[in-house]
Design a protein around this motif. Structure first.
Motif, PDB file in Angstrom:
ATOM      1  N   ARG A  58       0.369  -2.055  -9.736  1.00  0.00           N
ATOM      2  CA  ARG A  58      -0.266  -0.783 -10.092  1.00  0.00           C
ATOM      3  C   ARG A  58       0.414  -0.118 -11.302  1.00  0.00           C
ATOM      4  NH1 ARG A  58      -3.613   1.139  -6.197  1.00  0.00           N
ATOM      5  NH2 ARG A  58      -3.358   3.287  -6.913  1.00  0.00           N
TER       6      ARG A  58
ATOM      7  N   THR B 228      -7.786   2.265  -4.543  1.00  0.00           N
ATOM      8  CA  THR B 228      -6.987   2.087  -3.334  1.00  0.00           C
ATOM      9  C   THR B 228      -7.290   0.700  -2.772  1.00  0.00           C
ATOM     10  OG1 THR B 228      -8.671   2.912  -1.799  1.00  0.00           O
ATOM     11  CG2 THR B 228      -7.268   4.554  -2.896  1.00  0.00           C
ATOM     12  N   ASP B 229      -6.724   0.438  -1.631  1.00  0.00           N
ATOM     13  CA  ASP B 229      -7.024  -0.833  -0.951  1.00  0.00           C
ATOM     14  C   ASP B 229      -8.093  -0.657   0.117  1.00  0.00           C
ATOM     15  OD1 ASP B 229      -5.219  -2.105  -2.498  1.00  0.00           O
ATOM     16  OD2 ASP B 229      -3.636  -2.241  -0.982  1.00  0.00           O
TER      17      ASP B 229
ATOM     18  N   ARG C  50      -2.251   3.522  -1.613  1.00  0.00           N
ATOM     19  CA  ARG C  50      -3.116   2.368  -1.321  1.00  0.00           C
ATOM     20  C   ARG C  50      -4.023   2.628  -0.121  1.00  0.00           C
ATOM     21  NH1 ARG C  50      -1.912  -2.524  -3.694  1.00  0.00           N
ATOM     22  NH2 ARG C  50      -0.069  -2.550  -5.013  1.00  0.00           N
TER      23      ARG C  50
END
Length: 930
Positions: A45, A259-260, A280
């Protein structure tokens, strides 16, 4: 720069070093925490976190920001415009547990996300117009006195560097190792970063430039072209140059950067939601729920911003959610689309999914025609209906549409438009014709028929319309000409020209009941004239039911197929009783017959000659033919081609009747149909010179001379005589023919050759008749031609030498059946006794027979026989000398004839008995050739 240490870094370092000295575990915690961020939360990131910091700086300055990324001398440099570095920012940089920003108000101005730089360097520097600081793993080890893995971002050091011209801040990251693809990776993320970070207006990566512009429709321009994003609130969806959405199928939640949390919604959500420190994952709780509900409410606005015909593409597709957030958000969005208005109806109103109705068939023009009739009706292709079911859109089938149309009052022209739309559906196979059986049809009398069944399309309005107005046919339904459309024909509506009108069920019903109607007092002349005219106009082609039409005759009204033309030759061949009152037929009124061509009357069913019955797929004997059940049982026909009314011919008119049938191709064909009814019936019931055809023989059948007489000259061709059943052989099909042959055999006045007698007896045995259907003959014909009342049927060959020829009847094929037919005893049933004992001799002890057997290649039978010299037997009380005999044992006279017959019988070579006899007389090889 204002002083050598404008941000007070010495104080910050002293505090950290003191903390490490006072609590050795604090050093380990800081090192572990930074390593966790480096290898875990921020491992991929780097650019996201730096871009967030740059966007926050631009927002703080209140001016859209610019960033520039490059690699110079092995150092990654990230420059940006906006608010420069300050003391609070430096404190944030040097802290792993605090951020110099409000968590939801700002994106990421030097928060813990700056730890992402550690993924590529151990010596990061931040250079700003207000000063510069650097971090160093090497110097941290020196200051702390520790070795190995140390926290890099805890000890800031002042620097004397300046940012590049035109930028307020630059992050400088000496790369731990070369990363040639690093900038290309960033280039792939720039478009999404500019969309998610509205305070960034421009990004330059290694000379390549991207810009962001626009408000509701955001333009991301880059080296490879322009991307368009339609935005509303926190939502964005990519669109093409014409504004048509290109829905996404897989994405992640952006808060505002990725984000995840996987999402499957068609649009991207860029929302301020609570996140874990790694940014995340979301933080569950009330704050998240409120944020998701607010985003779901804004989604309807995004959908409304799209053209009405494209809005369906933004309905979330059913499927497994990508994450817990995806599941919750998807349910909220679907609920909003079901409850809030966003679908445009054909009336131009907005309705919610729950209020909407949509056709489940592809008929683009139909919704517009139904405007004002179906509340909430939305025009859309059926392909989207499945995707709209989760938002409670009601599927509206063609059956619902037809139900709605039934009973409404509209102009015929409007109905024609409806038919045109439905016709397109049928042609495209979106509709099956069977689905339109209930389609309403406006009629010319002002009524609307609930379905096409029985409706007729009238071509023109001249004589045919006048004719239709004269005929009173209940149930006749004529389509209004302004509503006429080819679809109606496709659905079964017939054109009312002469031919199609004759196919209407209403006219058929009227014709089939016309005799009853006339008998009840109704005028039958109008209907009769109308039907005959229609038949004449259709080229004298009439339906099968036309024969039921009531016509005037000499003795009242009768069915057309029960009427004969006044000049028909049938009047000369049918029995006069046929035309009496209540007879089978009647003669057409002569004046009425003069008004119509005979061809039209005949097409209707009126008889001018014998009529033919045809059925290509018969199922049962229901064709009103004489004795049809018996014929059907005997032949089980695959087709029926038969002549009607054969049972009406007068007994003395058969020659004329046959000539009349032979004169027309259709009756000629019926006469010659294999296993046909006509030939079958003629052979049994026709009369030629007062006798059945089978009682005569053809002149060429000389082999039957004496038994059958030649058929007299009746003016018939040989072909007609054969069709009628005049004999060419001894075939017997009925009990009557068998009885006739028995009578002829027993007639003493007839002189018959022995061969003919034998063939006649063989024919009797082969006949299919049941003995129970016959009477026993009074006299029989013996094998030598003698007619006698006492005879026996020879069933054992040894009796032939003991019986008189005038007493024997011979049938080698089946003597038992012949005895049963003639009611005679079998010869084997007569009392018989062999005289004398004789002498038993084995076959092997007969050298002459052994020689014969060898010449013929036959094995000698087992056992032997009893020789007699002579052999005499008593049969029925009379003594006879015979060559051989058989009872429980085999007997033979000691003669060549006797030995040959016994040997032939024992060897099962009875046909060789004469040959064996000759060889016994002269057992030489040349005898076989004589």
């Amino acid at each position: 720069m204002s002083g050598a240490d404008p941000f007070g870094t010495e104080r910050l370092r002293a505090a950290v070093l003191a903390a490490w000295r006072d609590s050795p575990t604090r050093f380990t915690e800081d090192a572990n925490a930074e390593r966790d961020l480096r290898v875990g939360a921020y491992r991929d990131r780097l650019f996201v976190e730096l871009a967030q910091n740059a966007a926050d700086a631009a927002q703080a300055a209140g001016v859209p920001g610019r960033i520039r990324v490059s690699v110079v001398d092995g150092e990654l440099r990230f420059a940006n415009t906006g608010a420069p570095l300050d003391a609070r920012g430096v404190e944030s940089l040097a802290s792993l547990r605090a951020s110099g920003k409000d968590r939801l108000a700002a994106v990421g101005r030097f928060g813990i996300g700056f730890a992402a730089v550690c993924t590529v360097t151990d010596e990061p520097r931040v250079v700003s117009t207000t000063g510069a600081v650097g971090f160093s793993a090497r110097r941290t080890r020196e200051e702390s006195g520790r070795d190995g893995d140390v926290p890099v971002l805890r000890l800031p050091f002042p620097l004397e560097e300046e940012p590049p011209a035109g930028y307020d801040t630059e992050i400088r990251l000496p790369l731990r190792e070369p990363a040639p693809a690093l900038l290309d990776e960033l280039a792939g993320e720039i478009g999404d970063l500019l969309l998610a970070l509205p305070w960034l207006a421009e990004a330059e990566v290694d000379g390549r430039v991207w810009t962001r512009s626009g408000a509701e429709t955001v333009r991301i321009s880059g080296p490879r072209g322009v991307e368009h994003w339609l935005t509303h609130g926190p939502w964005a969806v990519p669109v093409d140059d014409d504004g048509i959405p290109r829905p996404r199928t897989e994405d992640v939640l952006h808060a505002p950067t990725p984000t995840d949390e996987g999402l499957s919604l068609p649009a991207r959500l860029i929302a301020a939601v609570p996140l874990e420190p790694s940014r995340r994952r979301v933080l569950p709780g009330l704050e998240l729920d409120v944020a998701l509900r607010k985003a779901a409410g804004e989604y309807v606005g995004l959908v409304r911003a799209v053209a009405p015909e494209q809005r369906f593409t933004l309905v979330p597709a059913a499927g497994f959610p990508k994450s817990t957030v995806d599941a919750e958000l998807g349910e909220l969005v679907v609920a909003k689309l079901a409850e809030e208005p966003w679908l445009t109806t054909v009336d131009g109103e907005l309705v919610s999914g729950r209020q909407a109705r949509m056709l489940d068939v592809d008929l683009p023009g139909l919704p517009g025609l139904l405007a004002g009739m179906v509340p909430g009706l939305v025009a859309a292709p059926p392909s989207v209906l499945r995707s709209l079911k989760p938002i409670s859109v009601q599927a509206w089938g063609i059956g619902d549409a037809l139900e709605l149309l039934t009973g409404i009052n509209r102009e015929p022209e409007w109905w024609r438009k409806v038919y045109a739309v439905l016709a397109e559906g049928v042609e495209s196979h979106a509709l099956a014709p069977a689905q339109l059986e209930g389609l309403p049809v406006p009629l010319s009398d002002g009524r609307t028929l609930p379905g096409v069944r029985g409706a007729l399309l009238v071509e023109g309005s001249g004589e045919l319309l006048e004719l239709l107005s004269d005929v009173d046919v209940p149930g006749l339904r004529l389509v209004h000409p302004d509503a006429a459309h080819p679809l109606l024909e496709r659905l079964g509506v017939k054109h009312a020209d002469a031919k199609q009108f004759l196919e209407s069920e209403q006219l058929q019903y009227a014709v089939e009941n016309s005799v009853t109607d006339v008998q009840s007092g109704l005028d039958g002349m109008v209907l009769a004239g109308a039907v005959l005219r229609l038949i004449a106009d259709s080229g004298d082609q009439a339906p099968s039911w036309a024969g039921a039409l009531a016509l005037p005759t000499e003795d009242g009204w009768r069915r057309a197929d029960e009427v004969v033309l006044p000049a028909s030759p049938l009047l000369d061949v049918f029995d006069p009783e046929v035309f009496e009152s209540e007879g089978a037929l009647s003669v057409l009124d002569e004046e009425f017959a003069g008004d119509w061509p005979s061809g039209t009357l005949v097409a209707t069913g009126v008889l001018d000659s014998f009529a033919v019955v045809r059925d290509e797929e018969p199922h049962e004997p229901d064709h009103d033919l004489p004795d049809e059940d018996l014929w059907w049982e005997a032949t089980e026909p695959a087709t029926v081609v038969a002549v009607r009314d054969l049972d009406l011919v007068a007994d003395d008119a058969w020659p004329a009747a046959l000539r009349l049938m032979a004169a027309r191709p259709e009756t000629w064909q019926a006469l010659h149909t294999p296993d046909g009814h006509a030939a079958w019936w003629l052979a049994r019931y026709a009369l030629l010179a007062g006798e059945p055809p089978s009682a005569w023989r053809m002149p060429s059948a000389t082999g039957l001379s004496g038994l059958y007489d030649v058929v007299p000259d009746l003016g018939l061709t040989d072909d007609l005589l054969l069709v009628a059943g005049v004999r060419t052989g001894l075939e017997l099909a009925t009990p009557e023919e068998v009885t006739d042959l028995l009578d002829r055999l027993g007639d003493p006045a007839r002189t018959l050759a022995p061969g003919l007698i034998a063939r006649a007896h063989a024919a009797l045995v082969a006949s299919p008749v049941d003995v129970a259907d016959l009477d026993a003959p009074a006299r029989v014909r013996a094998a030598d031609g003698t007619v006698t009342e006492e005879a026996v049927v020879l069933d054992a060959p040894w009796f032939a030498a003991a019986l008189e020829p005038g007493r024997m009847v011979v049938a080698p094929q089946d003597p038992d059946r012949l005895a049963e037919l003639l009611d005679l005893p079998l010869a084997s049933g007569l009392p018989a006794e062999v005289a004398g004992e004789g002498e038993y001799v084995a076959w092997a002890d007969l050298p002459a027979l052994g020689l014969v057997a060898d010449l013929l290649g036959l094995p000698l039978p087992d056992g032997g026989l009893i020789l007699h010299d002579p052999l005499t037997v008593t049969v029925d009380g009379v003594r006879h000398e015979v060559p051989w005999w058989s009872d429980d044992r085999l007997h033979a006279a000691d003669t060549s004839e006797g030995l040959a017959r016994a040997f032939a019988s024992a060897s099962d070579r009875w046909a060789d008995r004469y040959r064996i006899t000759v060889l016994l007389e002269d057992p030489a090889p040349h005898t076989l050739l004589n």
